[in-house]
Design a protein around this motif. Structure first.
Motif, mmCIF file in Angstrom:
data_model
loop_
_atom_site.group_PDB
_atom_site.id
_atom_site.type_symbol
_atom_site.label_atom_id
_atom_site.label_comp_id
_atom_site.label_asym_id
_atom_site.label_seq_id
_atom_site.Cartn_x
_atom_site.Cartn_y
_atom_site.Cartn_z
ATOM 1 N N LYS A 7 0.833 -1.211 0.000
ATOM 2 C CA LYS A 7 0.000 0.000 0.000
ATOM 3 C C LYS A 7 0.861 1.252 0.000
ATOM 4 O O LYS A 7 0.601 2.201 -0.739
ATOM 5 C CB LYS A 7 -0.941 0.026 1.205
ATOM 6 C CG LYS A 7 -2.135 -0.867 1.084
ATOM 7 C CD LYS A 7 -3.082 -0.665 2.250
ATOM 8 C CE LYS A 7 -4.312 -1.530 2.092
ATOM 9 N NZ LYS A 7 -5.280 -1.303 3.157
ATOM 10 N N ASP A 8 1.897 1.248 0.812
ATOM 11 C CA ASP A 8 2.798 2.397 0.882
ATOM 12 C C ASP A 8 3.573 2.547 -0.426
ATOM 13 O O ASP A 8 3.782 3.661 -0.909
ATOM 14 C CB ASP A 8 3.755 2.232 2.063
ATOM 15 C CG ASP A 8 4.323 3.548 2.544
ATOM 16 O OD1 ASP A 8 3.652 4.590 2.403
ATOM 17 O OD2 ASP A 8 5.446 3.533 3.073
ATOM 18 N N LEU A 9 3.996 1.426 -1.013
ATOM 19 C CA LEU A 9 4.699 1.470 -2.300
ATOM 20 C C LEU A 9 3.788 2.031 -3.384
ATOM 21 O O LEU A 9 4.202 2.884 -4.171
ATOM 22 C CB LEU A 9 5.195 0.074 -2.692
ATOM 23 C CG LEU A 9 5.816 -0.043 -4.084
ATOM 24 C CD1 LEU A 9 7.008 0.898 -4.262
ATOM 25 C CD2 LEU A 9 6.223 -1.480 -4.359
ATOM 26 N N LEU A 10 2.557 1.574 -3.431
ATOM 27 C CA LEU A 10 1.617 2.053 -4.435
ATOM 28 C C LEU A 10 1.380 3.557 -4.287
ATOM 29 O O LEU A 10 1.407 4.308 -5.277
ATOM 30 C CB LEU A 10 0.293 1.298 -4.328
ATOM 31 C CG LEU A 10 -0.683 1.486 -5.478
ATOM 32 C CD1 LEU A 10 -0.170 0.807 -6.734
ATOM 33 C CD2 LEU A 10 -2.041 0.940 -5.109
ATOM 34 N N ASP A 11 1.206 4.008 -3.059
ATOM 35 C CA ASP A 11 1.002 5.430 -2.796
ATOM 36 C C ASP A 11 2.236 6.240 -3.194
ATOM 37 O O ASP A 11 2.123 7.303 -3.805
ATOM 38 C CB ASP A 11 0.677 5.635 -1.308
ATOM 39 C CG ASP A 11 0.403 7.083 -0.981
ATOM 40 O OD1 ASP A 11 -0.506 7.684 -1.595
ATOM 41 O OD2 ASP A 11 1.114 7.630 -0.108
ATOM 42 N N ASP A 19 12.399 8.175 -3.428
ATOM 43 C CA ASP A 19 13.144 7.655 -2.276
ATOM 44 C C ASP A 19 12.363 6.562 -1.553
ATOM 45 O O ASP A 19 12.929 5.535 -1.180
ATOM 46 C CB ASP A 19 13.482 8.781 -1.296
ATOM 47 C CG ASP A 19 14.545 9.722 -1.829
ATOM 48 O OD1 ASP A 19 15.339 9.300 -2.694
ATOM 49 O OD2 ASP A 19 14.573 10.878 -1.388
ATOM 50 N N LEU A 20 11.070 6.773 -1.379
ATOM 51 C CA LEU A 20 10.246 5.772 -0.700
ATOM 52 C C LEU A 20 10.045 4.528 -1.573
ATOM 53 O O LEU A 20 10.074 3.400 -1.082
ATOM 54 C CB LEU A 20 8.903 6.367 -0.274
ATOM 55 C CG LEU A 20 8.045 5.524 0.652
ATOM 56 C CD1 LEU A 20 8.806 5.087 1.901
ATOM 57 C CD2 LEU A 20 6.779 6.290 1.045
ATOM 58 N N VAL A 21 9.869 4.725 -2.868
ATOM 59 C CA VAL A 21 9.767 3.591 -3.792
ATOM 60 C C VAL A 21 11.065 2.779 -3.723
ATOM 61 O O VAL A 21 11.035 1.554 -3.598
ATOM 62 C CB VAL A 21 9.489 4.064 -5.234
ATOM 63 C CG1 VAL A 21 9.653 2.923 -6.231
ATOM 64 C CG2 VAL A 21 8.092 4.669 -5.338
ATOM 65 N N ARG A 22 12.187 3.461 -3.796
ATOM 66 C CA ARG A 22 13.498 2.802 -3.725
ATOM 67 C C ARG A 22 13.628 2.012 -2.402
ATOM 68 O O ARG A 22 14.076 0.863 -2.400
ATOM 69 C CB ARG A 22 14.609 3.837 -3.838
ATOM 70 C CG ARG A 22 15.999 3.243 -3.898
ATOM 71 C CD ARG A 22 17.079 4.316 -4.050
ATOM 72 N NE ARG A 22 17.029 4.873 -5.394
ATOM 73 C CZ ARG A 22 16.784 6.159 -5.667
ATOM 74 N NH1 ARG A 22 16.561 7.025 -4.699
ATOM 75 N NH2 ARG A 22 16.764 6.578 -6.906
ATOM 76 N N TYR A 23 13.209 2.617 -1.310
ATOM 77 C CA TYR A 23 13.275 1.952 -0.006
ATOM 78 C C TYR A 23 12.491 0.634 -0.026
ATOM 79 O O TYR A 23 13.005 -0.405 0.387
ATOM 80 C CB TYR A 23 12.727 2.873 1.099
ATOM 81 C CG TYR A 23 12.517 2.165 2.400
ATOM 82 C CD1 TYR A 23 13.592 1.911 3.246
ATOM 83 C CD2 TYR A 23 11.244 1.714 2.774
ATOM 84 C CE1 TYR A 23 13.409 1.227 4.454
ATOM 85 C CE2 TYR A 23 11.059 1.033 3.964
ATOM 86 C CZ TYR A 23 12.136 0.798 4.796
ATOM 87 O OH TYR A 23 11.948 0.108 5.973
ATOM 88 N N ALA A 55 8.666 5.298 -12.671
ATOM 89 C CA ALA A 55 8.440 4.230 -13.653
ATOM 90 C C ALA A 55 9.775 3.651 -14.117
ATOM 91 O O ALA A 55 9.935 2.423 -14.191
ATOM 92 C CB ALA A 55 7.645 4.767 -14.843
ATOM 93 N N LYS A 56 10.735 4.505 -14.405
ATOM 94 C CA LYS A 56 12.056 4.051 -14.853
ATOM 95 C C LYS A 56 12.720 3.195 -13.775
ATOM 96 O O LYS A 56 13.255 2.125 -14.071
ATOM 97 C CB LYS A 56 12.934 5.252 -15.193
ATOM 98 C CG LYS A 56 14.285 4.904 -15.758
ATOM 99 C CD LYS A 56 15.010 6.171 -16.208
ATOM 100 C CE LYS A 56 16.239 5.845 -16.997
ATOM 101 N NZ LYS A 56 17.420 5.671 -16.239
ATOM 102 N N PHE A 57 12.688 3.651 -12.538
ATOM 103 C CA PHE A 57 13.282 2.891 -11.447
ATOM 104 C C PHE A 57 12.604 1.527 -11.298
ATOM 105 O O PHE A 57 13.279 0.498 -11.136
ATOM 106 C CB PHE A 57 13.204 3.668 -10.125
ATOM 107 C CG PHE A 57 13.769 2.904 -8.977
ATOM 108 C CD1 PHE A 57 15.133 2.865 -8.758
ATOM 109 C CD2 PHE A 57 12.939 2.199 -8.115
ATOM 110 C CE1 PHE A 57 15.667 2.133 -7.706
ATOM 111 C CE2 PHE A 57 13.461 1.470 -7.058
ATOM 112 C CZ PHE A 57 14.835 1.437 -6.855
ATOM 113 N N LEU A 58 11.285 1.502 -11.342
ATOM 114 C CA LEU A 58 10.560 0.237 -11.209
ATOM 115 C C LEU A 58 10.929 -0.727 -12.333
ATOM 116 O O LEU A 58 11.169 -1.909 -12.092
ATOM 117 C CB LEU A 58 9.053 0.490 -11.177
ATOM 118 C CG LEU A 58 8.526 1.142 -9.900
ATOM 119 C CD1 LEU A 58 7.095 1.629 -10.106
ATOM 120 C CD2 LEU A 58 8.615 0.196 -8.713
ATOM 121 N N LEU A 59 11.002 -0.226 -13.547
ATOM 122 C CA LEU A 59 11.373 -1.069 -14.681
ATOM 123 C C LEU A 59 12.790 -1.611 -14.528
ATOM 124 O O LEU A 59 13.058 -2.778 -14.821
ATOM 125 C CB LEU A 59 11.235 -0.292 -15.992
ATOM 126 C CG LEU A 59 9.804 -0.009 -16.424
ATOM 127 C CD1 LEU A 59 9.770 1.083 -17.470
ATOM 128 C CD2 LEU A 59 9.131 -1.276 -16.924
#
Length: 108
Positions: A7-11, A19-23, A55-59
């Motif tokens: 949930k936190d990642l999606l938000d 930074d939070l996505v990376r975490y 999006a780039k980081f996730l990919l």
């Protein structure tokens, strides 16, 4: 929770909080986990909210651009095309997987 703090990642993906996505990714949260209530992925949401760096980081970290949202056929690329976001379209095309039948046909 098996998928981590999805949930936190999606938000974070929606808000562009890299930074939070990376975490969360570094903590082992699966970037392809579909939110069970919204039936979407962090990649699709980052595209929907035009968060190109997320999006780039996730990919780059294993997000699968071919996964559709929930019960629909709308992938991240289809979302980018709907929004007419040329940079996201270009990015997502670089990560598009070849359908199995095309791979198989090319090996014959």
């Amino acid at each position: 929770m098996a998928a981590g703090d999805w949930k936190d990642l999606l938000d974070a993906a929606q808000r562009g909080d890299l930074d939070l996505v990376r975490y969360h990714i570094n903590q082992g949260v699966n970037p392809n986990y579909q939110h069970p209530e919204l039936l979407t992925t962090p990649l699709i949401e980052s595209v929907e909210f035009e968060q190109i760096e997320v999006a780039k980081f996730l990919l780059e970290n294993g997000a699968d651009a071919s996964i559709p949202a929930g019960f629909s056929t709308e992938t991240a690329l289809k979302v980018a095309k709907r929004k007419q976001h040329k940079d996201l379209i270009k990015l997502l095309k670089q990560y598009q997987k070849k359908p199995f039948w095309k791979f198989w046909a090319s090996q014959r």
